[in-house]
Design a protein around this motif. Structure first.
Motif, PDB file in Angstrom:
ATOM      1  N   VAL A 258     -14.404   4.650  -1.798  1.00  0.00           N
ATOM      2  CA  VAL A 258     -13.029   4.141  -1.826  1.00  0.00           C
ATOM      3  C   VAL A 258     -12.927   3.155  -2.985  1.00  0.00           C
ATOM      4  CG1 VAL A 258     -11.308   2.774  -0.578  1.00  0.00           C
ATOM      5  CG2 VAL A 258     -12.701   4.446   0.660  1.00  0.00           C
ATOM      6  N   GLU A 259     -11.917   3.348  -3.829  1.00  0.00           N
ATOM      7  CA  GLU A 259     -11.673   2.475  -4.983  1.00  0.00           C
ATOM      8  C   GLU A 259     -10.360   1.738  -4.761  1.00  0.00           C
ATOM      9  OE1 GLU A 259     -13.722   2.252  -7.616  1.00  0.00           O
ATOM     10  OE2 GLU A 259     -15.040   3.950  -7.220  1.00  0.00           O
ATOM     11  N   LYS A 260     -10.381   0.427  -5.040  1.00  0.00           N
ATOM     12  CA  LYS A 260      -9.160  -0.358  -4.891  1.00  0.00           C
ATOM     13  C   LYS A 260      -9.257  -1.629  -5.720  1.00  0.00           C
ATOM     14  CE  LYS A 260     -10.725  -2.540  -0.575  1.00  0.00           C
ATOM     15  NZ  LYS A 260     -10.432  -2.689   0.847  1.00  0.00           N
ATOM     16  N   VAL A 261      -8.111  -2.232  -5.952  1.00  0.00           N
ATOM     17  CA  VAL A 261      -8.045  -3.548  -6.590  1.00  0.00           C
ATOM     18  C   VAL A 261      -7.481  -4.497  -5.549  1.00  0.00           C
ATOM     19  CG1 VAL A 261      -7.056  -4.941  -8.442  1.00  0.00           C
ATOM     20  CG2 VAL A 261      -7.715  -2.555  -8.882  1.00  0.00           C
ATOM     21  N   ARG A 262      -8.218  -5.577  -5.289  1.00  0.00           N
ATOM     22  CA  ARG A 262      -7.772  -6.587  -4.328  1.00  0.00           C
ATOM     23  C   ARG A 262      -7.145  -7.747  -5.084  1.00  0.00           C
ATOM     24  NH1 ARG A 262     -11.274  -8.000   0.643  1.00  0.00           N
ATOM     25  NH2 ARG A 262     -10.041  -6.223   1.358  1.00  0.00           N
ATOM     26  N   HIS A 263      -5.943  -8.094  -4.674  1.00  0.00           N
ATOM     27  CA  HIS A 263      -5.196  -9.216  -5.245  1.00  0.00           C
ATOM     28  C   HIS A 263      -5.102 -10.311  -4.179  1.00  0.00           C
ATOM     29  CE1 HIS A 263      -3.652  -6.522  -8.464  1.00  0.00           C
ATOM     30  NE2 HIS A 263      -3.701  -5.619  -7.496  1.00  0.00           N
ATOM     31  N   LEU A 264      -5.370 -11.550  -4.543  1.00  0.00           N
ATOM     32  CA  LEU A 264      -5.202 -12.673  -3.620  1.00  0.00           C
ATOM     33  C   LEU A 264      -3.824 -13.269  -3.835  1.00  0.00           C
ATOM     34  CD1 LEU A 264      -8.681 -14.422  -3.792  1.00  0.00           C
ATOM     35  CD2 LEU A 264      -7.885 -12.610  -2.257  1.00  0.00           C
ATOM     36  N   CYS A 265      -3.078 -13.421  -2.747  1.00  0.00           N
ATOM     37  CA  CYS A 265      -1.704 -13.915  -2.804  1.00  0.00           C
ATOM     38  C   CYS A 265      -1.543 -15.044  -1.793  1.00  0.00           C
ATOM     39  CB  CYS A 265      -0.713 -12.799  -2.459  1.00  0.00           C
ATOM     40  SG  CYS A 265      -0.789 -11.374  -3.550  1.00  0.00           S
ATOM     41  N   GLY A 266      -1.147 -16.190  -2.266  1.00  0.00           N
ATOM     42  CA  GLY A 266      -0.893 -17.309  -1.378  1.00  0.00           C
ATOM     43  C   GLY A 266       0.527 -17.277  -0.851  1.00  0.00           C
ATOM     44  N   HIS A 267       0.684 -17.666   0.414  1.00  0.00           N
ATOM     45  CA  HIS A 267       2.018 -17.787   1.005  1.00  0.00           C
ATOM     46  C   HIS A 267       1.935 -18.743   2.188  1.00  0.00           C
ATOM     47  CE1 HIS A 267       6.105 -16.745   2.096  1.00  0.00           C
ATOM     48  NE2 HIS A 267       5.685 -16.663   3.346  1.00  0.00           N
ATOM     49  N   ALA A 268       2.732 -19.789   2.156  1.00  0.00           N
ATOM     50  CA  ALA A 268       2.850 -20.753   3.258  1.00  0.00           C
ATOM     51  C   ALA A 268       1.486 -21.277   3.710  1.00  0.00           C
ATOM     52  CB  ALA A 268       3.623 -20.143   4.422  1.00  0.00           C
TER      53      ALA A 268
END
Length: 154
Positions: A85-95
């Motif tokens: 499985v190939e993917k790009v993980r993005h970290l996103c801040g919220h609250a």
């Protein structure tokens, strides 16, 4: 014992991209896809990990993760059951919380899933506007299943 409490959601639209602060490309394969004991090997940028996960109850399961040498991880990936499985993980801040947004590639291209790790299953959190339907209990979205039943085949 290591415990993971995680809720998973589909992503609606592109608004999450504005919140993304860091990204890492992942390649991961499965030495065991048995729901009672999943064993995963993952390349994450310049690092590699071996992860053992137990059966899921609700949003909770046992999780043990160990960093391994990159050379070992490449050899383990070659031993995996099913495609990688190939993917790009993005970290996103919220609250005040960190969301992991996985943008899948290859046969899973077009699938974007957001996950949040919690301290307890009933921990409250604020939903970002870009969050869609919850799929925590839907086994189609489990990465081990996406390896053998990719999104493109649905």
């Amino acid at each position: 014992m290591g415990i993971e409490i995680e809720r998973k959601f589909l992503v609606a639209g592109e608004g999450w991209r504005q919140a993304a602060t860091r990204q890492t490309r992942f390649s991961q394969g499965y030495l065991s896809r048995d729901p009672a004991r999943t064993v995963r090997v993952r390349l994450a940028g310049a690092h590699a990990f071996l992860t053992i996960k137990g059966a899921t109850t609700g949003a909770t399961r046992a999780e043990f993760e160990y960093e391994v040498p990159l050379a070992d991880a490449h050899q383990l990936l070659a031993m995996c059951d099913g495609p990688v499985v190939e993917k790009v993980r993005h970290l996103c801040g919220h609250a005040g919380m960190t969301w992991e947004v996985d943008e899948f590639l290859g046969a899973n291209a077009g699938l974007v899933v957001a996950e949040i790790e919690l301290q307890c299953e009933d921990q409250p959190f604020e939903r970002p506007a870009w969050l869609g339907e919850e799929v925590t209990g839907d086994t189609r979205y489990v990465n081990a299943n996406l390896a053998v039943r990719p999104f493109a085949s649905w």
